[in-house]
Design a protein around this motif. Structure first.
Motif, PDB file in Angstrom:
ATOM      1  N   LEU A  30     -25.236 -15.124 -12.561  1.00 15.57           N
ATOM      2  CA  LEU A  30     -25.203 -15.289 -11.109  1.00 15.57           C
ATOM      3  C   LEU A  30     -25.598 -16.703 -10.691  1.00 15.57           C
ATOM      4  CD1 LEU A  30     -26.691 -11.867  -9.972  1.00 15.57           C
ATOM      5  CD2 LEU A  30     -24.319 -12.635  -9.807  1.00 15.57           C
ATOM      6  N   GLU A  31     -26.586 -17.261 -11.354  1.00 13.77           N
ATOM      7  CA  GLU A  31     -26.999 -18.622 -11.022  1.00 13.77           C
ATOM      8  C   GLU A  31     -25.857 -19.606 -11.272  1.00 13.77           C
ATOM      9  OE1 GLU A  31     -30.891 -21.467 -11.544  1.00 13.77           O
ATOM     10  OE2 GLU A  31     -30.564 -19.860 -12.987  1.00 13.77           O
ATOM     11  N   SER A  32     -25.153 -19.440 -12.379  1.00  9.40           N
ATOM     12  CA  SER A  32     -24.002 -20.302 -12.673  1.00  9.40           C
ATOM     13  C   SER A  32     -22.886 -20.103 -11.655  1.00  9.40           C
ATOM     14  CB  SER A  32     -23.459 -20.015 -14.072  1.00  9.40           C
ATOM     15  OG  SER A  32     -24.428 -20.287 -15.035  1.00  9.40           O
ATOM     16  N   LEU A  33     -22.654 -18.860 -11.283  1.00  8.65           N
ATOM     17  CA  LEU A  33     -21.619 -18.545 -10.296  1.00  8.65           C
ATOM     18  C   LEU A  33     -21.953 -19.168  -8.942  1.00  8.65           C
ATOM     19  CD1 LEU A  33     -19.062 -16.940  -9.517  1.00  8.65           C
ATOM     20  CD2 LEU A  33     -20.579 -15.030  -8.972  1.00  8.65           C
ATOM     21  N   TYR A  34     -23.185 -18.993  -8.497  1.00  6.38           N
ATOM     22  CA  TYR A  34     -23.589 -19.564  -7.201  1.00  6.38           C
ATOM     23  C   TYR A  34     -23.513 -21.087  -7.218  1.00  6.38           C
ATOM     24  CZ  TYR A  34     -25.446 -14.884  -6.229  1.00  6.38           C
ATOM     25  OH  TYR A  34     -25.598 -13.537  -6.046  1.00  6.38           O
ATOM     26  N   ALA A  35     -23.898 -21.708  -8.339  1.00  7.42           N
ATOM     27  CA  ALA A  35     -23.827 -23.167  -8.444  1.00  7.42           C
ATOM     28  C   ALA A  35     -22.375 -23.634  -8.352  1.00  7.42           C
ATOM     29  CB  ALA A  35     -24.465 -23.633  -9.745  1.00  7.42           C
ATOM     30  N   ALA A  36     -21.473 -22.931  -9.016  1.00 14.59           N
ATOM     31  CA  ALA A  36     -20.045 -23.286  -8.949  1.00 14.59           C
ATOM     32  C   ALA A  36     -19.513 -23.129  -7.527  1.00 14.59           C
ATOM     33  CB  ALA A  36     -19.253 -22.426  -9.925  1.00 14.59           C
ATOM     34  N   GLN A  37     -19.915 -22.070  -6.847  1.00 16.44           N
ATOM     35  CA  GLN A  37     -19.469 -21.859  -5.465  1.00 16.44           C
ATOM     36  C   GLN A  37     -19.944 -22.993  -4.564  1.00 16.44           C
ATOM     37  OE1 GLN A  37     -21.111 -17.957  -4.718  1.00 16.44           O
ATOM     38  NE2 GLN A  37     -19.108 -17.002  -4.930  1.00 16.44           N
ATOM     39  N   LEU A  38     -21.184 -23.418  -4.754  1.00 16.17           N
ATOM     40  CA  LEU A  38     -21.722 -24.504  -3.936  1.00 16.17           C
ATOM     41  C   LEU A  38     -20.967 -25.812  -4.164  1.00 16.17           C
ATOM     42  CD1 LEU A  38     -25.553 -23.833  -4.221  1.00 16.17           C
ATOM     43  CD2 LEU A  38     -24.137 -23.601  -2.177  1.00 16.17           C
ATOM     44  N   LYS A  39     -20.555 -26.069  -5.402  1.00 16.01           N
ATOM     45  CA  LYS A  39     -19.831 -27.304  -5.699  1.00 16.01           C
ATOM     46  C   LYS A  39     -18.415 -27.290  -5.130  1.00 16.01           C
ATOM     47  CE  LYS A  39     -22.505 -28.443  -9.748  1.00 16.01           C
ATOM     48  NZ  LYS A  39     -22.576 -28.472 -11.197  1.00 16.01           N
ATOM     49  N   VAL A  40     -17.783 -26.142  -5.103  1.00 15.55           N
ATOM     50  CA  VAL A  40     -16.397 -26.031  -4.643  1.00 15.55           C
ATOM     51  C   VAL A  40     -16.307 -25.901  -3.124  1.00 15.55           C
ATOM     52  CG1 VAL A  40     -14.359 -24.544  -4.740  1.00 15.55           C
ATOM     53  CG2 VAL A  40     -15.601 -25.062  -6.815  1.00 15.55           C
ATOM     54  N   LYS A  41     -17.323 -25.353  -2.520  1.00 15.52           N
ATOM     55  CA  LYS A  41     -17.287 -25.060  -1.079  1.00 15.52           C
ATOM     56  C   LYS A  41     -16.850 -26.236  -0.202  1.00 15.52           C
ATOM     57  CE  LYS A  41     -20.025 -22.994   2.591  1.00 15.52           C
ATOM     58  NZ  LYS A  41     -21.313 -22.391   2.942  1.00 15.52           N
ATOM     59  N   PRO A  42     -17.339 -27.460  -0.427  1.00 12.00           N
ATOM     60  CA  PRO A  42     -16.903 -28.567   0.447  1.00 12.00           C
ATOM     61  C   PRO A  42     -15.405 -28.848   0.384  1.00 12.00           C
ATOM     62  CG  PRO A  42     -18.847 -29.206  -0.804  1.00 12.00           C
ATOM     63  CD  PRO A  42     -18.377 -27.889  -1.354  1.00 12.00           C
ATOM     64  N   ARG A  43     -14.763 -28.504  -0.737  1.00 10.10           N
ATOM     65  CA  ARG A  43     -13.322 -28.752  -0.878  1.00 10.10           C
ATOM     66  C   ARG A  43     -12.470 -27.640  -0.296  1.00 10.10           C
ATOM     67  NH1 ARG A  43     -13.104 -30.180  -7.113  1.00 10.10           N
ATOM     68  NH2 ARG A  43     -14.544 -28.456  -7.081  1.00 10.10           N
TER      69      ARG A  43
END
Length: 68
Positions: A30-43
């Motif tokens: 979940l931590e990896s998933l949330y981190a990936a979501q945060l990185k992609v969100k601005p795009r």
């Protein structure tokens, strides 16, 4: 802003690890998933189409569960 959101997310996961140990095996994922979501969100530029009251009523009557 990303740093603040990531810090907050990591603190939340750390708290969850201590308060809900039964889910321990999920926290790394979940931590990896949330981190990936945060990185992609601005795009992600999702445009929401506003619905008027009549459109919402039609969608609801058609049984669209997200409209209820």
């Amino acid at each position: 802003m990303l740093a603040d959101a990531e810090t907050l997310m990591r603190k939340a996961v750390a708290l969850a690890r201590t308060s809900k140990p039964a889910y321990q095996e999920l926290y790394d994922f979940l931590e990896s998933l949330y981190a990936a979501q945060l990185k992609v969100k601005p795009r992600c530029r999702l445009s929401l189409n506003p619905l008027d009251n009549e459109a919402v009523r039609r969608q609801w009557q058609a049984g669209r569960p997200l409209m209820r």
